[in-house]
Design an enzyme around this catalytic site. Structure first.
Site, PDB file in Angstrom:
ATOM      1  N   TYR A   1       0.801  -1.364   0.133  1.00  0.00           N
ATOM      2  CA  TYR A   1      -0.179   0.108   0.037  1.00  0.00           C
ATOM      3  C   TYR A   1       0.672   1.195   0.004  1.00  0.00           C
ATOM      4  O   TYR A   1       2.207   1.189   0.184  1.00  0.00           O
ATOM      5  CB  TYR A   1      -0.909  -0.050   1.235  1.00  0.00           C
ATOM      6  CG  TYR A   1      -0.104   0.183   2.528  1.00  0.00           C
ATOM      7  CD1 TYR A   1       0.580  -0.493   3.368  1.00  0.00           C
ATOM      8  CD2 TYR A   1      -0.484   1.524   2.979  1.00  0.00           C
ATOM      9  CE1 TYR A   1       1.133  -0.114   4.455  1.00  0.00           C
ATOM     10  CE2 TYR A   1      -0.005   1.718   4.420  1.00  0.00           C
ATOM     11  CZ  TYR A   1       0.683   1.009   4.861  1.00  0.00           C
ATOM     12  OH  TYR A   1       1.551   1.316   6.169  1.00  0.00           O
TER      13      TYR A   1
ATOM     14  N   ARG B   1       8.253   4.080  -4.794  1.00  0.00           N
ATOM     15  CA  ARG B   1       8.312   3.101  -3.538  1.00  0.00           C
ATOM     16  C   ARG B   1       7.056   2.156  -3.979  1.00  0.00           C
ATOM     17  O   ARG B   1       7.510   0.840  -3.586  1.00  0.00           O
ATOM     18  CB  ARG B   1       7.840   3.717  -2.354  1.00  0.00           C
ATOM     19  CG  ARG B   1       8.266   2.625  -1.259  1.00  0.00           C
ATOM     20  CD  ARG B   1       8.088   3.446   0.121  1.00  0.00           C
ATOM     21  NE  ARG B   1       6.867   3.969   0.479  1.00  0.00           N
ATOM     22  CZ  ARG B   1       6.590   4.813   1.466  1.00  0.00           C
ATOM     23  NH1 ARG B   1       7.670   5.131   2.324  1.00  0.00           N
ATOM     24  NH2 ARG B   1       5.287   5.384   1.576  1.00  0.00           N
TER      25      ARG B   1
ATOM     26  N   ARG C   1      -7.338 -20.746  -2.104  1.00  0.00           N
ATOM     27  CA  ARG C   1      -6.414 -20.626  -1.021  1.00  0.00           C
ATOM     28  C   ARG C   1      -5.211 -21.355  -1.267  1.00  0.00           C
ATOM     29  O   ARG C   1      -5.518 -22.691  -1.213  1.00  0.00           O
ATOM     30  CB  ARG C   1      -6.927 -20.441   0.113  1.00  0.00           C
ATOM     31  CG  ARG C   1      -6.096 -20.414   1.607  1.00  0.00           C
ATOM     32  CD  ARG C   1      -6.769 -20.563   2.814  1.00  0.00           C
ATOM     33  NE  ARG C   1      -5.994 -19.746   3.777  1.00  0.00           N
ATOM     34  CZ  ARG C   1      -4.886 -20.983   4.241  1.00  0.00           C
ATOM     35  NH1 ARG C   1      -4.634 -21.855   3.835  1.00  0.00           N
ATOM     36  NH2 ARG C   1      -4.132 -20.201   5.079  1.00  0.00           N
TER      37      ARG C   1
ATOM     38  N   LYS D   1       6.562  -2.269   1.733  1.00  0.00           N
ATOM     39  CA  LYS D   1       5.325  -1.507   2.492  1.00  0.00           C
ATOM     40  C   LYS D   1       4.070  -2.466   2.447  1.00  0.00           C
ATOM     41  O   LYS D   1       3.225  -2.002   1.631  1.00  0.00           O
ATOM     42  CB  LYS D   1       4.961  -0.271   1.969  1.00  0.00           C
ATOM     43  CG  LYS D   1       4.329   0.713   2.683  1.00  0.00           C
ATOM     44  CD  LYS D   1       4.496   2.053   2.219  1.00  0.00           C
ATOM     45  CE  LYS D   1       3.298   3.071   2.839  1.00  0.00           C
ATOM     46  NZ  LYS D   1       3.392   2.986   4.450  1.00  0.00           N
TER      47      LYS D   1
ATOM     48  N   GLU E   1      12.110   2.398  14.269  1.00  0.00           N
ATOM     49  CA  GLU E   1      11.160   3.537  13.866  1.00  0.00           C
ATOM     50  C   GLU E   1      10.141   3.529  14.714  1.00  0.00           C
ATOM     51  O   GLU E   1       9.856   2.483  15.404  1.00  0.00           O
ATOM     52  CB  GLU E   1      10.936   3.253  12.232  1.00  0.00           C
ATOM     53  CG  GLU E   1      10.172   1.928  11.897  1.00  0.00           C
ATOM     54  CD  GLU E   1       9.996   1.735  10.481  1.00  0.00           C
ATOM     55  OE1 GLU E   1       9.823   2.651   9.759  1.00  0.00           O
ATOM     56  OE2 GLU E   1      10.237   0.553  10.268  1.00  0.00           O
TER      57      GLU E   1
HETATM   58  N1  PMP Z   1       7.819   3.930   9.044  1.00  0.00           N
HETATM   59  C1  PMP Z   1       6.678   3.048   9.102  1.00  0.00           C
HETATM   60  C2  PMP Z   1       6.649   1.521   9.701  1.00  0.00           C
HETATM   61  C3  PMP Z   1       5.406   3.532   8.445  1.00  0.00           C
HETATM   62  O1  PMP Z   1       4.476   2.750   8.201  1.00  0.00           O
HETATM   63  C4  PMP Z   1       5.269   4.740   7.615  1.00  0.00           C
HETATM   64  C5  PMP Z   1       4.325   5.223   7.134  1.00  0.00           C
HETATM   65  N2  PMP Z   1       3.565   4.525   6.255  1.00  0.00           N
HETATM   66  C6  PMP Z   1       6.544   5.511   7.738  1.00  0.00           C
HETATM   67  C7  PMP Z   1       8.035   4.989   8.355  1.00  0.00           C
HETATM   68  C8  PMP Z   1       6.697   6.807   7.102  1.00  0.00           C
HETATM   69  O2  PMP Z   1       6.734   6.569   5.822  1.00  0.00           O
HETATM   70  P1  PMP Z   1       6.187   7.800   4.694  1.00  0.00           P
HETATM   71  O3  PMP Z   1       7.052   8.876   5.266  1.00  0.00           O
HETATM   72  O4  PMP Z   1       6.639   7.583   3.324  1.00  0.00           O
HETATM   73  O5  PMP Z   1       4.828   8.015   5.118  1.00  0.00           O
END
Ligand code: PMP
Length: 285
Positions: free
Chosen positions: A33, A52, A100, A149, A181
């Site tokens: 996403y 991305r 599945r 992502k 993070e």
């Molecule tokens: N780290 C994680 C785990 C996230 O989910 C996000 C936001 N989706 C970010 C960092 C920040 O990414 P962005 O600046 O592309 O929104």
């Protein structure tokens, strides 16, 4: 009010929009996403998100379901049809619906593409950004490919709930003593004027906001170090902040109950937020 959403080539009222119960996004979290923010009706850093998306899909052996121009067109049409001034566009692409099976479905299986908007009036002047947020630290129990992502967001969701249960706003995740993070943002500290944030790798999501903020910081002659930092270092920092597409730059004023610096938003974070918003608005499409 019912929104118009996009599902597999169609623009539909949200109550008529459906996907299959066999969708691999639903059964296996086999999808990726993007979230792109909208300010004054325009998309912030659309190209960064599109690049991305293509990378995430590639890492999972999926093609881009359509060209970047077509994606942009869908984003713009949804923003217009839903009258979004400030808010975001959510985009999800999955491997599609199939019997599945752990094995990927046969080539040619149609990917599922869904986009919808969320209106967030006043997104750029949220009181939270002015006050700063409190974070708690948690072990990082996610898988080892956080640079993709994917829609596997259960652990970050649990982390957010754990933070709230402790009276905080969010959690910073920690692995081998160092911060990876936030649950949905990249994490930074500032010490002696130097901005420190985790270096890129599979351990973190490569934030689109992170890339822009670091570029603006360097252009403004600020010092940046991309390296891991410990929780102890963060608690002793002058400032801390997070970045993400929908929260831009948001100061962190407390970590595990310990005030960061003066326990109030710091000048570096505040300045970076201003620069980021100003430059992003200029470049918005
Ligand atoms: N780290 C994680 C785990 C996230 O989910 C996000 C936001 N989706 C970010 C960092 C920040 O990414 P962005 O600046 O592309 O929104």
């Amino acid at each position: 009010m019912s929104r118009t959403v996009y599902v597999n080539g169609e623009y539909l009222p949200e109550e008529d929009a459906t996907i299959s119960v066999f969708d691999r996004g639903f059964l296996f979290a086999d999808g990726v996403y993007e979230v792109t923010s909208v300010l004054e009706g325009k998309l912030i850093d659309f190209d960064g998100h599109a690049v991305r998306l293509e990378r995430s899909l590639g890492e999972l052996e999926m093609p881009m379901p359509m060209s970047r121009d077509e994606l942009l067109e869908i984003h713009r049409r949804l923003v217009a049809e839903n009258g979004i001034e400030d808010g975001m566009v959510y985009l999800q692409v999955t491997r599609g619906a199939a019997d599945r099976d752990f094995a990927y479905p046969p080539e040619g299986t149609r990917q599922t593409v869904v986009l919808f908007t969320q209106s967030k009036p006043g997104l750029a002047d949220s009181p939270v950004a002015k006050a700063g947020i409190k974070v708690v630290t948690l072990p990082d129990l996610r898988w080892d490919r956080r640079d993709i992502k994917t829609v596997q967001l259960l652990y970050p969701s649990m982390g957010k709930m754990a933070a709230k249960a402790q009276g905080a706003d969010d959690a910073w995740m920690v692995e081998e003593g160092v911060v990876t993070e936030g649950t949905s943002n990249n994490a930074y500290i500032v010490k002696g004027g130097v901005i420190v944030t985790r270096n890129l790798g599979p351990e973190i999501l490569h934030g689109i906001t992170r890339a822009a903020v670091l570029r603006f910081a360097r252009e403004a002659q600020m010092k940046v170090e991309e390296r891991a930092f410990t929780v102890e270092e963060a608690k002793a920092a002058d400032e801390a902040f997070v970045t993400s597409a929908t929260t831009f730059v948001t100061p962190v004023v407390e970590i595990d109950g310990v005030p960061v610096g003066q326990g109030a938003p710091g000048p570096v974070a505040q300045r970076l937020r201003e620069i980021y918003l100003e430059e992003s608005r200029k470049a918005a499409v």
